[in-house]
Design an enzyme around this catalytic site. Structure first.
Site, PDB file in Angstrom:
ATOM      1  CB  SER A 275     -44.209 -15.345 -38.983  1.00 32.01           C
ATOM      2  OG  SER A 275     -44.826 -16.474 -40.324  1.00 32.01           O
TER       3      SER A 275
ATOM      4  CE1 TYR B  74     -44.791 -11.044 -42.232  1.00 30.89           C
ATOM      5  CE2 TYR B  74     -44.207 -13.609 -42.478  1.00 30.89           C
ATOM      6  CZ  TYR B  74     -45.352 -12.374 -41.801  1.00 30.89           C
ATOM      7  OH  TYR B  74     -46.027 -13.119 -40.961  1.00 30.89           O
TER       8      TYR B  74
HETATM    9  P1  NAP Z   1     -53.991  -8.887 -40.068  1.00 31.73           P
HETATM   10  O1  NAP Z   1     -54.947  -9.472 -39.613  1.00 31.73           O
HETATM   11  O2  NAP Z   1     -53.043  -7.481 -40.900  1.00 31.73           O
HETATM   12  O3  NAP Z   1     -53.806  -7.488 -39.097  1.00 31.73           O
HETATM   13  C1  NAP Z   1     -52.908  -6.717 -38.879  1.00 31.73           C
HETATM   14  C2  NAP Z   1     -52.759  -5.664 -37.762  1.00 31.73           C
HETATM   15  O4  NAP Z   1     -51.895  -5.130 -37.859  1.00 31.73           O
HETATM   16  C3  NAP Z   1     -54.046  -4.728 -37.842  1.00 31.73           C
HETATM   17  O5  NAP Z   1     -55.048  -4.352 -36.420  1.00 31.73           O
HETATM   18  C4  NAP Z   1     -53.574  -3.473 -38.779  1.00 31.73           C
HETATM   19  O6  NAP Z   1     -54.331  -2.291 -38.065  1.00 31.73           O
HETATM   20  C5  NAP Z   1     -52.014  -3.346 -37.714  1.00 31.73           C
HETATM   21  N1  NAP Z   1     -50.979  -2.555 -38.454  1.00 31.73           N
HETATM   22  C6  NAP Z   1     -50.502  -3.242 -39.939  1.00 31.73           C
HETATM   23  N2  NAP Z   1     -49.455  -1.735 -39.697  1.00 31.73           N
HETATM   24  C7  NAP Z   1     -49.513  -1.186 -38.932  1.00 31.73           C
HETATM   25  C8  NAP Z   1     -48.799  -0.178 -38.627  1.00 31.73           C
HETATM   26  N3  NAP Z   1     -47.610   0.479 -38.816  1.00 31.73           N
HETATM   27  N4  NAP Z   1     -48.836  -0.179 -36.803  1.00 31.73           N
HETATM   28  C9  NAP Z   1     -49.024  -0.336 -35.789  1.00 31.73           C
HETATM   29  N5  NAP Z   1     -50.824  -1.110 -36.050  1.00 31.73           N
HETATM   30  C10 NAP Z   1     -50.159  -1.267 -37.531  1.00 31.73           C
HETATM   31  O7  NAP Z   1     -52.244  -9.207 -39.500  1.00 31.73           O
HETATM   32  P2  NAP Z   1     -52.264 -10.501 -38.650  1.00 31.73           P
HETATM   33  O8  NAP Z   1     -52.191 -11.831 -39.751  1.00 31.73           O
HETATM   34  O9  NAP Z   1     -53.215 -11.040 -36.997  1.00 31.73           O
HETATM   35  O10 NAP Z   1     -50.968 -11.181 -38.020  1.00 31.73           O
HETATM   36  C11 NAP Z   1     -50.376  -9.863 -37.083  1.00 31.73           C
HETATM   37  C12 NAP Z   1     -48.863 -10.474 -36.839  1.00 31.73           C
HETATM   38  O11 NAP Z   1     -48.747 -11.885 -36.812  1.00 31.73           O
HETATM   39  C13 NAP Z   1     -48.109  -9.638 -37.581  1.00 31.73           C
HETATM   40  O12 NAP Z   1     -46.892  -9.712 -36.945  1.00 31.73           O
HETATM   41  C14 NAP Z   1     -48.352 -10.936 -38.665  1.00 31.73           C
HETATM   42  O13 NAP Z   1     -46.589 -11.290 -39.420  1.00 31.73           O
HETATM   43  C15 NAP Z   1     -47.937 -12.048 -37.682  1.00 31.73           C
HETATM   44  N6  NAP Z   1     -48.232 -13.099 -38.814  1.00 31.73           N
HETATM   45  C16 NAP Z   1     -49.534 -13.480 -38.989  1.00 31.73           C
HETATM   46  C17 NAP Z   1     -49.910 -15.368 -39.561  1.00 31.73           C
HETATM   47  C18 NAP Z   1     -50.793 -15.231 -40.741  1.00 31.73           C
HETATM   48  O14 NAP Z   1     -50.656 -16.787 -41.056  1.00 31.73           O
HETATM   49  N7  NAP Z   1     -51.760 -14.861 -40.577  1.00 31.73           N
HETATM   50  C19 NAP Z   1     -48.721 -16.300 -39.385  1.00 31.73           C
HETATM   51  C20 NAP Z   1     -47.744 -16.028 -38.916  1.00 31.73           C
HETATM   52  C21 NAP Z   1     -47.082 -14.609 -38.618  1.00 31.73           C
HETATM   53  P3  NAP Z   1     -55.309  -1.485 -39.190  1.00 31.73           P
HETATM   54  O15 NAP Z   1     -56.412  -2.770 -38.475  1.00 31.73           O
HETATM   55  O16 NAP Z   1     -55.640  -0.178 -38.541  1.00 31.73           O
HETATM   56  O17 NAP Z   1     -54.968  -1.689 -40.235  1.00 31.73           O
END
Ligand code: NAP
Length: 248
Positions: free
Chosen positions: A143, A157
């Site tokens: 991130s 985080y």
């Molecule tokens: P999201 O929309 O909240 O989706 C999270 C995903 O991870 C869902 O598929 C969830 O499954 C799964 N998950 C959560 N806890 C888990 C666990 N313990 N074991 C297996 N699966 C798990 O998140 P996102 O924004 O797409 O983020 C994805 C990645 O990108 C993360 O690593 C996040 O830190 C990184 N990121 C995001 C952003 C942003 O602005 N969105 C920015 C920088 C980095 P369920 O559907 O079953 O809950």
């Protein structure tokens, strides 16, 4: 060439977009999810509609046996794994460190750090040439928070993602001779459901205008970078940390 990919946290957000774009290349995808079976089924349908194959696999990346089982399920369905998208990650409500409980930090580090390490370990065991594998690719999800530090919001985080950056550098050197490329992506502010957990469902819309590109990014824009790193087009890219952060 068709590839077999495991996407952790593939049911929603960035993981879902990455899975769908893998499907569009005709690849087969293990779609891991934590608890949202409906969302995982939707991702599977999207991958299939795009032209690939997929199965949904429930499992917590912070639990060793679940991690092993998600690799087994993917390989049983589609054959040897070629790529891991180490994407599952969580955030927690915005607050200062002084107000955080140890339980919150333990869970966050267990999912974001230990979960990523265990999934990468499993990939290394299966893909390393010296262990009978054929090489492959690992894409770690870091991130921009790793650079920014996220003061007053979630320094836990941000630190977990700084760890992913360092892990990526070291692991790429360890696994290069095994035919495995290891890279990370640092997304910036991306419009997904993760912000609701932090207590600000409209964070992307609210803060987007402050970004150099004057908007938040989409999950698809990160997914495109993921599939490029998985694909042969990036065959000499390893140990890199790619910012997909709109210039932030
Ligand atoms: P999201 O929309 O909240 O989706 C999270 C995903 O991870 C869902 O598929 C969830 O499954 C799964 N998950 C959560 N806890 C888990 C666990 N313990 N074991 C297996 N699966 C798990 O998140 P996102 O924004 O797409 O983020 C994805 C990645 O990108 C993360 O690593 C996040 O830190 C990184 N990121 C995001 C952003 C942003 O602005 N969105 C920015 C920088 C980095 P369920 O559907 O079953 O809950």
């Amino acid at each position: 060439m068709s590839k077999v990919i495991l996407v952790t946290g593939g049911s929603r957000g960035i993981g879902r977009s990455a899975a769908r774009l893998c499907g569009a290349r005709g690849w087969s995808v293990g779609v891991n999810y934590a608890g949202n079976a409906k969302a995982a089924a939707e991702t599977v349908a999207e991958v299939e509609k795009a032209g690939g194959k997929a199965i949904a696999i429930k499992g917590d990346v912070a639990v060793e046996k679940d991690v092993i089982a998600m690799f087994d399920a993917t390989e049983n369905a589609f054959g040897p794994i070629y790529g891991l998208v180490n994407n599952a990650g969580i955030i927690a409500p915005s607050m200062q460190l002084a107000d955080m409980t140890v339980e919150r930090m333990q869970r966050l580090f267990a999912v974001n750090i230990l979960g990523s390490y265990m999934a990468a370990r499993e990939a290394a065991r299966r893909m390393s040439r010296s262990r009978g594998g054929k090489g492959g690719v690992i894409v770690n999800m870091s991130s921009a928070a790793a650079r920014l530090g996220s003061p007053n919001d979630f320094v836990d985080y941000a630190g977990s993602k700084g760890c992913i950056d360092t892990f990526t550098v070291g692991l790429s050197k360890e696994l290069g001779p095994e035919g495995i490329r290891v890279n990370a992506i640092r997304p910036g502010l991306i419009d997904t459901e993760i912000h609701a957990v932090a207590g600000s469902p409209d964070r992307a819309a609210k803060l987007g205008k402050q970004m150099p590109l004057q908007r938040a990014g989409t999950a698809n824009e990160v997914g495109e970078a993921v599939v490029w790193l998985l694909d042969d087009a990036s065959s000499y890219v390893s140990g890199s940390i790619l910012d997909v952060a709109g210039g932030r």
